[in-house]
Design a protein around this motif. Structure first.
Motif, PDB file in Angstrom:
ATOM      1  N   LEU A  19      -5.427   3.176  -4.590  1.00  9.33           N
ATOM      2  CA  LEU A  19      -6.087   2.696  -4.259  1.00  9.33           C
ATOM      3  C   LEU A  19      -6.553   1.424  -3.789  1.00  9.33           C
ATOM      4  O   LEU A  19      -6.368   0.889  -3.114  1.00  9.33           O
ATOM      5  CB  LEU A  19      -7.881   3.440  -4.507  1.00  9.33           C
ATOM      6  CG  LEU A  19      -7.557   4.899  -4.361  1.00  9.33           C
ATOM      7  CD1 LEU A  19      -8.772   5.512  -5.589  1.00  9.33           C
ATOM      8  CD2 LEU A  19      -7.581   5.938  -3.131  1.00  9.33           C
ATOM      9  N   GLY A  20      -6.452   0.677  -4.833  1.00  6.72           N
ATOM     10  CA  GLY A  20      -6.316  -1.081  -4.829  1.00  6.72           C
ATOM     11  C   GLY A  20      -5.728  -1.404  -3.694  1.00  6.72           C
ATOM     12  O   GLY A  20      -5.855  -1.634  -2.460  1.00  6.72           O
ATOM     13  N   HIS A  21      -4.470  -0.705  -3.032  1.00  2.38           N
ATOM     14  CA  HIS A  21      -3.125  -1.818  -2.924  1.00  2.38           C
ATOM     15  C   HIS A  21      -2.978  -0.682  -1.416  1.00  2.38           C
ATOM     16  O   HIS A  21      -2.923  -0.905  -0.676  1.00  2.38           O
ATOM     17  CB  HIS A  21      -2.255  -1.581  -3.803  1.00  2.38           C
ATOM     18  CG  HIS A  21      -0.775  -1.357  -2.649  1.00  2.38           C
ATOM     19  ND1 HIS A  21      -0.196  -2.429  -2.853  1.00  2.38           N
ATOM     20  CD2 HIS A  21       0.451  -1.345  -2.174  1.00  2.38           C
ATOM     21  CE1 HIS A  21       0.579  -2.651  -2.319  1.00  2.38           C
ATOM     22  NE2 HIS A  21       1.358  -1.936  -1.758  1.00  2.38           N
ATOM     23  N   ASN A  22      -3.551   0.483  -1.197  1.00  4.75           N
ATOM     24  CA  ASN A  22      -4.194   0.944   0.059  1.00  4.75           C
ATOM     25  C   ASN A  22      -4.895   0.347   0.577  1.00  4.75           C
ATOM     26  O   ASN A  22      -5.054   0.374   1.770  1.00  4.75           O
ATOM     27  CB  ASN A  22      -3.779   2.439  -0.132  1.00  4.75           C
ATOM     28  CG  ASN A  22      -3.181   3.163  -1.068  1.00  4.75           C
ATOM     29  OD1 ASN A  22      -1.916   2.871  -0.825  1.00  4.75           O
ATOM     30  ND2 ASN A  22      -3.239   4.227  -1.030  1.00  4.75           N
ATOM     31  N   THR A  23      -5.718  -0.310   0.217  1.00  2.62           N
ATOM     32  CA  THR A  23      -7.457  -0.800   0.640  1.00  2.62           C
ATOM     33  C   THR A  23      -6.899  -1.734   1.164  1.00  2.62           C
ATOM     34  O   THR A  23      -7.436  -2.160   2.449  1.00  2.62           O
ATOM     35  CB  THR A  23      -8.741  -0.844  -0.326  1.00  2.62           C
ATOM     36  OG1 THR A  23      -8.638   0.830  -1.327  1.00  2.62           O
ATOM     37  CG2 THR A  23      -9.771  -1.193   0.760  1.00  2.62           C
ATOM     38  N   ALA A  24      -5.925  -2.954   0.549  1.00  2.20           N
ATOM     39  CA  ALA A  24      -5.536  -4.301   0.983  1.00  2.20           C
ATOM     40  C   ALA A  24      -4.683  -3.823   2.037  1.00  2.20           C
ATOM     41  O   ALA A  24      -4.820  -4.869   3.115  1.00  2.20           O
ATOM     42  CB  ALA A  24      -4.767  -4.518  -0.317  1.00  2.20           C
ATOM     43  N   ASN A  25      -4.049  -3.265   2.011  1.00  2.00           N
ATOM     44  CA  ASN A  25      -3.261  -2.812   2.955  1.00  2.00           C
ATOM     45  C   ASN A  25      -3.447  -2.140   4.184  1.00  2.00           C
ATOM     46  O   ASN A  25      -3.101  -3.089   5.154  1.00  2.00           O
ATOM     47  CB  ASN A  25      -1.955  -1.513   2.882  1.00  2.00           C
ATOM     48  CG  ASN A  25      -0.368  -2.378   2.164  1.00  2.00           C
ATOM     49  OD1 ASN A  25      -0.421  -3.478   2.649  1.00  2.00           O
ATOM     50  ND2 ASN A  25      -0.316  -1.392   0.831  1.00  2.00           N
ATOM     51  N   ALA A  26      -4.669  -1.547   4.068  1.00  2.00           N
ATOM     52  CA  ALA A  26      -5.412  -0.775   5.374  1.00  2.00           C
ATOM     53  C   ALA A  26      -5.918  -2.521   5.815  1.00  2.00           C
ATOM     54  O   ALA A  26      -6.031  -2.668   7.909  1.00  2.00           O
ATOM     55  CB  ALA A  26      -6.367   0.490   4.689  1.00  2.00           C
TER      56      ALA A  26
END
Length: 237
Positions: A13-20
């Motif tokens: 989720l952290g990676h997805n959040t940062a990418n978004a």
């Protein structure tokens, strides 16, 4: 464009959040546990910066705060890092968010990752100092911390988010919730102004939910902060 820190951003989720957030044009600083977690060289250019430190270790938590502070005051900090089955549950899930919150300049917005499992957490804070807390305990405590900051810090919005049971490495491949929805609320709270309530919310998929009653109890919040202050040697205010 906002300057935003996301902890535990090497995967899930952290990676997805940062990418978004980066896709939306924001300046994103990511936190990872160690250099080896930066496995995708193509990602480096996406980030405003990277801070490195093991959130299971108090000295390294302090180091993460020092590294992050070099970027100046953040518009938002998303406390995403977490562990499920580990002896590091207490340090990663509640001590690290607390210490980073206390040591860094107050951002405009704070977002703390909770879980629906917080509802079965214990208010027995001796578990924190004894090192016997469960994942559910830690998520109740971080939810209470988020709501305590909301009432204590004028000018800083603070929310807790249940991202759902999503198919990440932590959640497992059979998790039933939508993976994309798992990060959208964090992104929205960190960047949008049309949020009601503006602070002190417990959210699931952009909808306000009712958290465990203890998380909103001012006496419990005060006891939690006192224990965290004594445990870490770091005052909140």
């Amino acid at each position: 464009m906002a300057l935003i820190l996301v902890t535990g951003a090497s995967s899930g989720l952290g990676h997805n959040t940062a990418n978004a957030l980066a896709d939306d044009g924001h300046d994103v600083v990511i936190h990872v546990r160690n250099q080896a977690r930066l496995t995708d060289a193509d990602d480096a250019s996406r980030w405003k910066g990277v801070v490195i430190g093991d959130l299971a270790e108090l000295d390294e938590i302090r180091g993460v705060a020092r590294q992050a502070s070099r970027f100046g005051r953040f518009d938002a900090v998303i406390h995403n890092a977490g562990v499920l089955h580990s002896p590091d549950v207490i340090n990663v899930n509640i001590v690290a968010p607390y210490v980073l919150t206390a040591l860094m300049d107050k951002p405009a917005r704070l977002v703390y990752l909770s879980s629906s499992m917080h509802r079965s957490g214990s208010t027995g804070l001796r578990r924190l100092t004894a090192g016997t807390a469960s994942y559910s305990d830690s998520k109740l405590w971080v939810t209470a911390l988020a709501l305590a900051v909301a009432s204590r810090w004028e000018g800083t919005s603070s929310h807790a988010v249940d991202p759902g049971w999503v198919p990440t490495r932590m959640g497992g491949p059979g998790a039933p919730d939508d993976l994309t929805a798992g990060h959208q609320t964090q992104v929205w709270l960190a960047t949008h102004h049309d949020v009601t309530p503006s602070t002190g919310g417990y959210w699931y998929h952009q909808q306000v939910q009712t958290p465990h009653p203890a998380s909103r109890d001012e006496d419990f919040q005060a006891r939690l902060i006192h224990v965290l202050e004594s445990h870490t040697g770091v005052p909140l205010d």
